[in-house]
Design a protein around this motif. Structure first.
Motif, PDB file in Angstrom:
ATOM      1  N   GLU A 197      -2.775  -0.194 -17.670  1.00  0.00           N
ATOM      2  CA  GLU A 197      -2.948  -1.650 -17.639  1.00  0.00           C
ATOM      3  C   GLU A 197      -1.692  -2.367 -17.164  1.00  0.00           C
ATOM      4  O   GLU A 197      -1.768  -3.362 -16.430  1.00  0.00           O
ATOM      5  N   ASP A 198      -0.516  -1.889 -17.550  1.00  0.00           N
ATOM      6  CA  ASP A 198       0.720  -2.602 -17.232  1.00  0.00           C
ATOM      7  C   ASP A 198       1.131  -2.460 -15.775  1.00  0.00           C
ATOM      8  O   ASP A 198       2.069  -3.117 -15.323  1.00  0.00           O
ATOM      9  N   GLN A 199       0.451  -1.620 -15.013  1.00  0.00           N
ATOM     10  CA  GLN A 199       0.803  -1.412 -13.603  1.00  0.00           C
ATOM     11  C   GLN A 199      -0.209  -2.053 -12.644  1.00  0.00           C
ATOM     12  O   GLN A 199      -0.141  -1.828 -11.431  1.00  0.00           O
ATOM     13  N   LEU A 200      -1.139  -2.851 -13.190  1.00  0.00           N
ATOM     14  CA  LEU A 200      -2.157  -3.467 -12.337  1.00  0.00           C
ATOM     15  C   LEU A 200      -1.596  -4.701 -11.656  1.00  0.00           C
ATOM     16  O   LEU A 200      -1.853  -5.849 -12.053  1.00  0.00           O
ATOM     17  N   PRO A 256      -0.281  -5.708  -7.338  1.00  0.00           N
ATOM     18  CA  PRO A 256      -0.211  -5.144  -5.985  1.00  0.00           C
ATOM     19  C   PRO A 256       1.100  -4.444  -5.680  1.00  0.00           C
ATOM     20  O   PRO A 256       1.112  -3.468  -4.927  1.00  0.00           O
ATOM     21  N   ASP A 257       2.198  -4.926  -6.257  1.00  0.00           N
ATOM     22  CA  ASP A 257       3.513  -4.386  -5.916  1.00  0.00           C
ATOM     23  C   ASP A 257       4.169  -3.635  -7.066  1.00  0.00           C
ATOM     24  O   ASP A 257       5.375  -3.410  -7.066  1.00  0.00           O
ATOM     25  N   SER A 258       3.394  -3.211  -8.065  1.00  0.00           N
ATOM     26  CA  SER A 258       3.986  -2.435  -9.157  1.00  0.00           C
ATOM     27  C   SER A 258       4.429  -1.066  -8.629  1.00  0.00           C
ATOM     28  O   SER A 258       3.887  -0.564  -7.637  1.00  0.00           O
ATOM     29  N   PRO A 259       5.399  -0.430  -9.270  1.00  0.00           N
ATOM     30  CA  PRO A 259       5.856   0.878  -8.790  1.00  0.00           C
ATOM     31  C   PRO A 259       4.732   1.908  -8.682  1.00  0.00           C
ATOM     32  O   PRO A 259       4.669   2.658  -7.704  1.00  0.00           O
ATOM     33  N   ASP A 260       3.855   1.946  -9.669  1.00  0.00           N
ATOM     34  CA  ASP A 260       2.794   2.952  -9.622  1.00  0.00           C
ATOM     35  C   ASP A 260       1.750   2.612  -8.558  1.00  0.00           C
ATOM     36  O   ASP A 260       1.219   3.507  -7.883  1.00  0.00           O
ATOM     37  N   MET A 261       1.446   1.328  -8.405  1.00  0.00           N
ATOM     38  CA  MET A 261       0.504   0.934  -7.361  1.00  0.00           C
ATOM     39  C   MET A 261       1.056   1.295  -5.986  1.00  0.00           C
ATOM     40  O   MET A 261       0.334   1.826  -5.120  1.00  0.00           O
ATOM     41  N   LEU A 262       2.329   1.034  -5.769  1.00  0.00           N
ATOM     42  CA  LEU A 262       2.934   1.367  -4.485  1.00  0.00           C
ATOM     43  C   LEU A 262       2.986   2.873  -4.273  1.00  0.00           C
ATOM     44  O   LEU A 262       2.896   3.344  -3.133  1.00  0.00           O
ATOM     45  N   HIS A 263       3.131   3.645  -5.352  1.00  0.00           N
ATOM     46  CA  HIS A 263       3.105   5.099  -5.208  1.00  0.00           C
ATOM     47  C   HIS A 263       1.730   5.571  -4.758  1.00  0.00           C
ATOM     48  O   HIS A 263       1.620   6.596  -4.055  1.00  0.00           O
ATOM     49  N   HIS A 264       0.694   4.849  -5.143  1.00  0.00           N
ATOM     50  CA  HIS A 264      -0.669   5.196  -4.738  1.00  0.00           C
ATOM     51  C   HIS A 264      -1.086   4.426  -3.489  1.00  0.00           C
ATOM     52  O   HIS A 264      -2.264   4.182  -3.269  1.00  0.00           O
ATOM     53  N   GLN A 265      -0.117   4.050  -2.689  1.00  0.00           N
ATOM     54  CA  GLN A 265      -0.333   3.465  -1.363  1.00  0.00           C
ATOM     55  C   GLN A 265       0.561   4.269  -0.413  1.00  0.00           C
ATOM     56  O   GLN A 265       1.765   4.070  -0.341  1.00  0.00           O
ATOM     57  N   LYS A 266      -0.043   5.206   0.313  1.00  0.00           N
ATOM     58  CA  LYS A 266       0.735   6.153   1.111  1.00  0.00           C
ATOM     59  C   LYS A 266       0.929   5.720   2.559  1.00  0.00           C
ATOM     60  O   LYS A 266       1.719   6.335   3.284  1.00  0.00           O
ATOM     61  N   VAL A 268      -3.332 -15.205  -5.434  1.00  0.00           N
ATOM     62  CA  VAL A 268      -2.450 -15.242  -6.602  1.00  0.00           C
ATOM     63  C   VAL A 268      -3.102 -14.429  -7.712  1.00  0.00           C
ATOM     64  O   VAL A 268      -4.225 -14.710  -8.123  1.00  0.00           O
ATOM     65  N   GLY A 269      -2.402 -13.425  -8.187  1.00  0.00           N
ATOM     66  CA  GLY A 269      -2.919 -12.603  -9.271  1.00  0.00           C
ATOM     67  C   GLY A 269      -3.615 -11.354  -8.768  1.00  0.00           C
ATOM     68  O   GLY A 269      -4.165 -11.311  -7.655  1.00  0.00           O
ATOM     69  N   PHE A 270      -3.580 -10.329  -9.595  1.00  0.00           N
ATOM     70  CA  PHE A 270      -4.140  -9.034  -9.210  1.00  0.00           C
ATOM     71  C   PHE A 270      -5.637  -9.106  -8.958  1.00  0.00           C
ATOM     72  O   PHE A 270      -6.146  -8.521  -7.988  1.00  0.00           O
ATOM     73  N   ASP A 271      -6.391  -9.803  -9.817  1.00  0.00           N
ATOM     74  CA  ASP A 271      -7.846  -9.791  -9.695  1.00  0.00           C
ATOM     75  C   ASP A 271      -8.306 -10.385  -8.369  1.00  0.00           C
ATOM     76  O   ASP A 271      -9.200  -9.836  -7.714  1.00  0.00           O
ATOM     77  N   ALA A 272      -7.714 -11.523  -7.974  1.00  0.00           N
ATOM     78  CA  ALA A 272      -8.086 -12.123  -6.695  1.00  0.00           C
ATOM     79  C   ALA A 272      -7.675 -11.221  -5.535  1.00  0.00           C
ATOM     80  O   ALA A 272      -8.420 -11.051  -4.564  1.00  0.00           O
ATOM     81  N   TYR A 327     -10.161  -8.238  -5.310  1.00  0.00           N
ATOM     82  CA  TYR A 327     -11.456  -8.621  -4.738  1.00  0.00           C
ATOM     83  C   TYR A 327     -11.333  -8.918  -3.242  1.00  0.00           C
ATOM     84  O   TYR A 327     -12.136  -8.436  -2.434  1.00  0.00           O
ATOM     85  N   LEU A 328     -10.346  -9.710  -2.856  1.00  0.00           N
ATOM     86  CA  LEU A 328     -10.245 -10.129  -1.453  1.00  0.00           C
ATOM     87  C   LEU A 328      -9.893  -8.979  -0.522  1.00  0.00           C
ATOM     88  O   LEU A 328     -10.375  -8.926   0.614  1.00  0.00           O
ATOM     89  N   THR A 329      -9.061  -8.051  -0.959  1.00  0.00           N
ATOM     90  CA  THR A 329      -8.757  -6.912  -0.087  1.00  0.00           C
ATOM     91  C   THR A 329      -9.986  -6.021   0.081  1.00  0.00           C
ATOM     92  O   THR A 329     -10.235  -5.494   1.175  1.00  0.00           O
ATOM     93  N   GLN A 330     -10.773  -5.853  -0.976  1.00  0.00           N
ATOM     94  CA  GLN A 330     -12.006  -5.077  -0.830  1.00  0.00           C
ATOM     95  C   GLN A 330     -13.014  -5.808   0.064  1.00  0.00           C
ATOM     96  O   GLN A 330     -13.689  -5.180   0.888  1.00  0.00           O
ATOM     97  N   LEU A 331     -13.100  -7.130  -0.079  1.00  0.00           N
ATOM     98  CA  LEU A 331     -13.973  -7.916   0.788  1.00  0.00           C
ATOM     99  C   LEU A 331     -13.515  -7.815   2.238  1.00  0.00           C
ATOM    100  O   LEU A 331     -14.325  -7.638   3.154  1.00  0.00           O
ATOM    101  N   ASN A 332     -12.217  -7.937   2.467  1.00  0.00           N
ATOM    102  CA  ASN A 332     -11.704  -7.908   3.836  1.00  0.00           C
ATOM    103  C   ASN A 332     -11.978  -6.555   4.498  1.00  0.00           C
ATOM    104  O   ASN A 332     -12.240  -6.484   5.699  1.00  0.00           O
TER     105      ASN A 332
END
Length: 825
Positions: A542-545, A547-557, A577-581, A584-589
């Motif tokens: 939960e604490d890594q949710l 876009p730019d968290s260390p773990d999220m970036l590790h799972h972006q190769k 603004v915010g992870f939830d938006a 959603y928007l990146t999946q929509l795009n």
């Protein structure tokens, strides 16, 4: 009769004390080892023993990197003796990953250096004394092999920093722009002990064709291996297909035969959507003249009767790249396939069938097995045969210059011959492809200067591999690479010829640029998005949710992957603004980008003869181009594919500077109907309407011209077009979402419990663009039956949700454009 004993239990795994021992390795791994599962690999065994963390969670990938640098030994015990009086005992490994030494009782039987081959070792003498005989398979780190070959042959350029092009191992196990670096070692496919006498079937090659009069022909070329006791015997080989049998005799000294069977009036095998997929048992039996009632060996596969031709004829647009099955040109509604798990031994028959069933449900009719992975197991191709999914099979070369000298050249040829023979019975397999992006890389990626005359693989793609296919499997076409224009005189990624890859759009441009070209065959294109919410929550915490968290970036190769996601959002939505938006928007795009390309290219059939999305699946939880994430959850793109790859599709497209309605009919019957095209105001008012009739032939595309009074928007910031016919809908907005003025979205929801879960009905009071129910936010097991839906004022949609009991609020799981825009800067 041959007796086969699986070697799937009683194994242990330990660090080889004579090899490299990383500091992280526990003493127990050298002394006692841990139980090992075969098939499997060191990573899966260490995971099962609790000695390493799950490499798919957080940044654990970095914590287990030492495993790929270590040397490992598998041990078990065999029972010696004659084994029922057989003359010969063979150890058979369908896959050893990768550099291995096989020992029985301390005696070296053989060595291997290729993950993509099977191996057979004569263990007769080693087992002759009887009793318990130790068996060891000792693996040297693939890094050590690759680095030694590189030092010997000299460096070669590749797209990634790892030396995968110097060892015949799954390239993506060294990491990719969507995959982790987990360099595996182990007995990754079945192992067994085979005991036999007199003779066995060493190779069976069935060439399946169809004559013009509808007669099915199976020409089976067999090769046999004899023991000393069988050298002077006359062997009898028979082939049986659909009740028709033919026999040949192999006199002493002969080890090969060709047997032909003709089956009248066969039922043809078709791609899904074009007909049925009848399969016939093909049985080959080997015996002797004096023991007809006893078979020495047998072989059985299912075959399908069909013809396949790759049409590359020149025309006014360049030169075609069209697959014709049974004479019928096929628009390839395709997806690229990567290994479904980086730890490939974990992918079983059930998982293959789940994934390929998802592909078929999405309207897919072609799956390209990409060249940085593996030749998949029989289970994969069996499922494709049954589902009517055409298979484009890459030879295993990707994104790198490959040396053509020894010790690689002999391995490449042996690997190619073995896998062509292994896979040729499958009717779903319709194309052999030499490589992924290497011909392009030599031309455009600076390789020529860096190589300075060194070999790089051209001899494989333009000489060795086409010769292997022509000799072993002449019933199928071969293409030198993807992208490839068909001639060294043309640029390899020329959209007017052959296959094209489109990556400039994702890397540098807005996805509207897909409309600027009409390639003959779009073999790779795609757009990134993160995986499902529940997948990320489990993988990152939960604490890594963010876009730019260390773990999220590790799972972006991907290189600058998040930067490209942001630049892709900016022209359409601004900065969320915010992870939830953002999620959603990146999946929509992603879904919108892919739709832009496929709608455009399908509308240009038959000039464009196929689109192969990068990619269907993921091998772990990662932000990637996949439609189905690494936890098997379907992203919004998957549901959009169901619309884009349906037999019938409506799209509003620009032709010659004017908006037109494309009516795409890939069904076997004509499509006759009446369309309704309206120009609407965002508040729900109708400004203009047009109801043209249309008739589109089967497997064809029709264009309906639209009057200027309809298409010329009075205020593009408020007005849009809606086209409808036979329950299908197409939308056209002339400006970006952030410039479009509409009332704040208002919806009403109703939840009704069902036997499978719950129905969620959403009613729109205003225009609601791209409504999405993220079912996994309701429960990790929940799954919705549909994805993005745009509702006009007063319309409703019902999401059928399984795996959820219907309790709890749904508001946090419902997203649409205006809701996300309210959080945008």
């Amino acid at each position: 009769m041959k007796a086969s004993t699986p070697l799937d239990h009683g194994w242990t795994l330990r660090l080889d004390p004579r090899g490299h021992r990383p500091e992280q390795a526990a003493d127990a791994l050298v002394d006692e080892g841990v139980p090992a599962r075969v098939p499997g690999c060191a990573h899966t065994d260490l995971l099962a023993a609790g000695l390493i963390p799950d490499p798919y969670l957080g940044r654990n990938e970095e914590e287990v990197a030492w495993v790929g640098r270590a040397d490992w030994t598998y041990r078990t015990t065999l029972t010696g003796g004659s084994g029922g009086g057989h003359e010969r005992a063979d150890l058979v490994f369908d896959g050893l990953d990768t550099v291995a030494e096989v020992r029985i009782g301390g005696r070296v039987l053989g060595r291997t250096r290729n993950m993509h081959r099977a191996y057979r070792f004569d263990a007769t003498q080693a087992l002759a004394a009887g009793g318990d005989v130790p068996l060891e398979v000792a693996f040297t780190s693939a890094y050590e092999e690759a680095e030694a070959v590189r030092a010997r042959l000299g460096p070669r350029p590749n797209a990634y920093p790892e030396p995968f092009n110097f060892v015949r191992k799954m390239a993506s196990s060294f990491g990719w722009d969507w995959g982790p670096t987990l360099v595996t070692a182990g007995i990754w496919r079945q192992a067994r002990l085979e005991r036999w006498s007199l003779a066995r079937l060493a190779e069976v090659r069935p060439e399946v064709t169809v004559a013009e009069d509808g007669t099915g022909r199976v020409r089976v070329r067999i090769a046999v291996e004899r023991t000393a006791g069988g050298a002077a015997r006359t062997l009898r080989a028979s082939v049986r297909v659909a009740g028709v049998e033919a026999t040949a005799r192999l006199q002493p000294g002969s080890d090969a035969a060709t047997i032909c069977v003709e089956v009248p009036d066969v039922a043809l095998w078709w791609p899904r959507g074009y007909g049925e997929q009848p399969l016939y048992d093909c049985e080959v039996t080997l015996g002797t003249d004096d023991t007809e009632e006893v078979a020495l060996d047998s072989w059985e596969r299912r075959v399908g009767f069909r013809t396949v031709v790759l049409d590359t004829a020149e025309d006014a647009e360049g030169s075609a790249f069209t697959l014709r099955v049974n004479g019928q040109p096929v628009f390839a509604r395709g997806v690229n396939w990567i290994p479904d798990d980086t730890l490939v031994s974990r992918v079983d028959a059930a998982r293959y069938r789940r994934r390929l069933a998802q592909a078929a449900k999405a309207g897919v009719n072609l799956v390209r097995v990409w060249g940085g992975g593996i030749y998949e197991s029989e289970d994969f191709y069996d499922a494709c045969d049954e589902a009517g999914l055409l298979v484009w099979q890459d030879f295993l070369f990707a994104c790198a210059a490959y040396p053509e000298e020894e010790p690689l050249r002999t391995e490449v040829e042996a690997e190619a011959r073995e896998n062509v023979v292994r896979l040729m019975p499958h009717p779903s397999l319709v194309l052999w492809n030499g490589n992924n992006e290497n011909l392009w890389g030599f031309r455009d990626w600076g390789w020529a200067e860096e190589l300075n005359g060194a070999s790089w693989g051209e001899g494989y793609y333009l000489d060795l591999l086409p010769r292997v296919v022509a000799e072993a499997d002449p019933t199928r076409p071969y293409w030198a690479g993807s992208p490839w224009s068909g001639s060294p005189e043309r640029h390899p990624n020329n959209p007017r010829h052959g296959t094209t890859h489109s990556w400039e759009v994702w890397n540098r441009l807005d996805y509207a640029a897909y409309r600027e070209d009409v390639p003959r065959f779009m073999a790779e294109f795609g757009w990134q998005a993160p995986p499902a919410y529940a997948t990320l929550r489990r993988a990152l915490g939960e604490d890594q949710l963010a876009p730019d968290s260390p773990d999220m970036l590790h799972h972006q190769k991907a290189a600058d992957g998040n930067g490209k996601l942001a630049r892709g959002l900016a022209p359409h939505f601004g900065a969320p603004v915010g992870f939830d938006a953002w999620h959603y928007l990146t999946q929509l795009n992603q879904a919108r980008a892919v739709a832009t390309g496929i709608e455009h290219w399908r509308a240009h059939w038959p000039v464009c003869a196929g689109t192969v999305l990068w990619q269907l699946n993921d091998c772990w939880p990662v932000t990637s181009w996949a439609a189905i994430d690494g936890a098997e959850r379907e992203k919004p793109l998957y549901h959009e594919l169901r619309r884009l790859y349906a037999d019938r599709l409506l799209s509003l497209t620009v032709r010659d500077g004017r908006l037109a309605l494309a009516v795409v009919n890939d069904a076997p019957t004509p499509w006759e109907g009446r369309a309704r095209v309206r120009r609407l105001d965002a508040k729900g008012g109708e400004a203009a309407a047009y109801e043209p009739e249309f008739t589109v032939a089967a497997r064809a595309v029709g264009l309906v011209e639209l009057p200027a009074a309809l298409t010329e928007l009075g205020d593009p910031a408020r007005e849009f077009l809606v086209a409808e016919a036979d329950g299908l809908r197409a939308l056209h907005f002339a400006v970006a979402d952030k410039e479009f003025v509409s009332p704040a979205g208002e919806v009403r929801t109703e939840v009704v419990e069902t036997a499978e879960g719950a129905d969620v009905t959403v009613t729109a009071h205003t225009l609601v663009r791209d409504l999405l129910l993220q079912a996994d936010r309701l429960a990790p097991t929940a799954k919705a039956d549909r994805g993005l839906v745009t509702l006009l004022p007063g319309e409703s949609v019902t999401y059928r949700v399984s795996g959820w009991d219907g309790t709890g609020a749904v508001d946090a799981a419902l997203w649409w454009v205006d809701k996300a825009r309210s959080a945008a800067g």
